[in-house]
Each structure stands twice: as C-alpha cells, then as structure tokens.
Design a protein around this motif. Sequence first.
Motif, PDB file in Angstrom:
ATOM      1  N   GLU A 111      40.363  37.478  32.679  1.00  0.00           N
ATOM      2  CA  GLU A 111      41.191  37.356  33.874  1.00  0.00           C
ATOM      3  C   GLU A 111      41.609  38.722  34.414  1.00  0.00           C
ATOM      4  OE1 GLU A 111      45.332  35.079  35.220  1.00  0.00           O
ATOM      5  OE2 GLU A 111      44.422  34.726  33.252  1.00  0.00           O
ATOM      6  N   ALA A 112      41.876  39.660  33.515  1.00  0.00           N
ATOM      7  CA  ALA A 112      42.269  41.000  33.960  1.00  0.00           C
ATOM      8  C   ALA A 112      41.150  41.651  34.772  1.00  0.00           C
ATOM      9  CB  ALA A 112      42.624  41.872  32.756  1.00  0.00           C
ATOM     10  N   ALA A 113      39.905  41.402  34.376  1.00  0.00           N
ATOM     11  CA  ALA A 113      38.764  41.997  35.088  1.00  0.00           C
ATOM     12  C   ALA A 113      38.591  41.367  36.462  1.00  0.00           C
ATOM     13  CB  ALA A 113      37.490  41.850  34.269  1.00  0.00           C
ATOM     14  N   THR A 114      38.644  40.029  36.547  1.00  0.00           N
ATOM     15  CA  THR A 114      38.437  39.388  37.846  1.00  0.00           C
ATOM     16  C   THR A 114      39.579  39.733  38.811  1.00  0.00           C
ATOM     17  OG1 THR A 114      39.459  37.348  37.004  1.00  0.00           O
ATOM     18  CG2 THR A 114      37.047  37.502  36.939  1.00  0.00           C
ATOM     19  N   GLY A 115      40.815  39.813  38.295  1.00  0.00           N
ATOM     20  CA  GLY A 115      41.935  40.162  39.161  1.00  0.00           C
ATOM     21  C   GLY A 115      41.835  41.574  39.695  1.00  0.00           C
ATOM     22  N   ALA A 116      41.538  42.531  38.812  1.00  0.00           N
ATOM     23  CA  ALA A 116      41.418  43.927  39.242  1.00  0.00           C
ATOM     24  C   ALA A 116      40.224  44.117  40.168  1.00  0.00           C
ATOM     25  CB  ALA A 116      41.300  44.836  38.023  1.00  0.00           C
ATOM     26  N   CYS A 117      39.124  43.429  39.894  1.00  0.00           N
ATOM     27  CA  CYS A 117      37.938  43.551  40.748  1.00  0.00           C
ATOM     28  C   CYS A 117      38.199  42.962  42.133  1.00  0.00           C
ATOM     29  CB  CYS A 117      36.742  42.873  40.094  1.00  0.00           C
ATOM     30  SG  CYS A 117      36.089  43.768  38.669  1.00  0.00           S
ATOM     31  N   ARG A 118      38.971  41.898  42.192  1.00  0.00           N
ATOM     32  CA  ARG A 118      39.305  41.330  43.506  1.00  0.00           C
ATOM     33  C   ARG A 118      40.073  42.357  44.337  1.00  0.00           C
ATOM     34  NH1 ARG A 118      41.756  37.284  41.796  1.00  0.00           N
ATOM     35  NH2 ARG A 118      43.932  37.901  42.067  1.00  0.00           N
ATOM     36  N   HIS A 119      41.024  43.040  43.732  1.00  0.00           N
ATOM     37  CA  HIS A 119      41.798  44.054  44.448  1.00  0.00           C
ATOM     38  C   HIS A 119      40.889  45.201  44.899  1.00  0.00           C
ATOM     39  CE1 HIS A 119      45.204  46.511  45.599  1.00  0.00           C
ATOM     40  NE2 HIS A 119      44.803  47.475  44.790  1.00  0.00           N
TER      41      HIS A 119
END
Length: 325
Positions: free
Chosen positions: A88-96
């Motif tokens: 989840e940390a990766a998908t959230g940061a990548c979205r930003h």
Amino acid sequence: MPAIAAEDELVVPDALCSWLDEFCEPLAPAAGRVAAALPEEAAPRGVLAPVEVTAAGAEWAVAAASSLHDSGFCVLRAPPAAPPLVPEAATGACRHYIEQRLARLMSLARERGVDPRTDRFTYGELCARTPGGRRLDMRLPHRPRVRDDCPPEWSSLLASVDRWVRPILAAAPGMCSAGPSGVRVDSAGCVTALPGAPAQHFHPDGTVRGLLNVFVPLVRVDASNGSTELRPGTHSWLDGGAREWDERRGDVAAAPSLDPGELLLFDYRLMHRGRANATADPRHVGYVVYATRPGISDLHNFPQDEWLLESSRAELLGVVEPSAA
C-alpha cells in the motif's frame, strides 16, 4: 508508424491498432452479462472461463499461466486478510508521484498549444490517442536509476510486480521461447482516465505474440470509474482463430473490479477497452510490459523522435547523452 519486428513470424502492421482504436464501433455488453469471473457453464465458445487466482498455495502460478493461455488474461489477488501484492505504501506514493509528473507534462503540452483534455497528441512521454478521449498514457522509467526523477516507491512497485509475474511466466513455457531467463521488462507507465472520460473502443495493444501487459491499479477500479473490459480468447484470433464476437451465441466479456495493489495480466493481442470514468476523480492504473520473446518490443505506442523534455529520452529509453558519458 513502425511495427514490432520479430523473426520467423508474419507481422500484422501495428497501424491496425490505431485504426481499431479510432474507428471500430464499441459493442455495449448485454445487461447482466459482464462479470469479473464466470462459471464454467457460461464460458464463451472454445474458451475456458476467465480465472481469478489467489496468490497462495502450490499451484497458483500454474493456474494463472493456464488462464493467460486459455483466456488471454488473469486477475491475481492476495489471500483474504493478507497484505496487497503490491504494498500500500508503494501504490500510495506512486499515485502522488504520477499526479505531479502528469501535471508537469500536461503543462508543457499546453505551452505547445495542445489541450491535453481534448486534443489527440503523441510525445515520447505522454500520449492521448483519441480526440476528446480524456485518457492519458504516460511512460515512466522501467529501469530507474539514481539520477532519475522518480521516488524509490516506483522501484518498489516494479520489484513487487516482478516478484509475482515471473513465477507465472516460468509456469507457462509456451509463452517464453527463450525460457524464463529471456523474459525482460520492456516498458512501464500509467494510464489515467480523467473525470468524464468516455469508454474506449475495443482494441488490442499490439498484434504479435510475446508482449504481456500487467496492470497495477493505484486507486480502486470498478464500474464507476472505468474498469478494463476484456474479451476472453480474442488473443488467439491473430493466430488463425479469428471469428466474430457474438454475445448472442455465448461470448461474454469480463470487467473485473480491482483494489490497489492487485494485478491484471493480459496478452497484448487481447481485445479490450477502458470503460467510462463517471466519477469526479482521475483513475490511475500503472502498468508494466514484459517481453517474453527475443527481438520483441513495443515500438509503436510512443514516438521516439518528439519529446516534451529532452531529458526524458535518456530517462525512458536508457540512452546515454554525450554530456553524461
């Protein structure tokens, strides 16, 4: 428009893909006929039911490989209560990161007189292939280096995808003519459907064997914001199995809903489309493209001679500029 080249194979010009995308009439699915997974008895003629695979147990990779072979796609999910396949940390940061990068590229396009929301345009970093489509395909580094302007979370996302995809390809020797060791990442990026984006026409992403698309949703994707609708078995049509899609005779499309961090794998040749985004928020779906045969590469979806930023050429193609040598 250059085509994908491969030895020992008749190549259908990939301009066909653009033709399909622009001119084919979309076929609305019959009510109640679109599903994420289908019972065996409802399978299309000559095609096994689409398979949703839970990445657990001894045979998950074999089941996923079988679905890719028979239906042309596979949905891969984590077991219940387990962490997502992509953290989840990766998908959230990548979205930003993607939102910031996309805003910058859209601004550069506007400086050239392009309206990214309504115009058709193609640059090496960013494409909108249908006028008024409100759907932007942004290329991203697939071999991130320290000097590239992307967060470590993007590298983490690529590594997480690779962790799950390679066992599937190893279980599908027919897809990898040079064996699993010959598989490589060909490209990566993100498709963003802006609010109000209409449904696409059905189209393949390419016309030769050897390219696999892996979608990684960075937001929840469902019927409201535009899930990907796929026509099972159509990946085999260009290998001599062509026929007309006919829902009246049992052909059933699939449009799986996906949570962030789940994976949708599908053959480049599979007929598919993005559905409409009827929400007020952009729908971001990351992707990683794998080449499973020697000499195969996607050379047609992005130009290599026109860029919004000169630095993008080195960043995205791995070209070493003379000043950096």
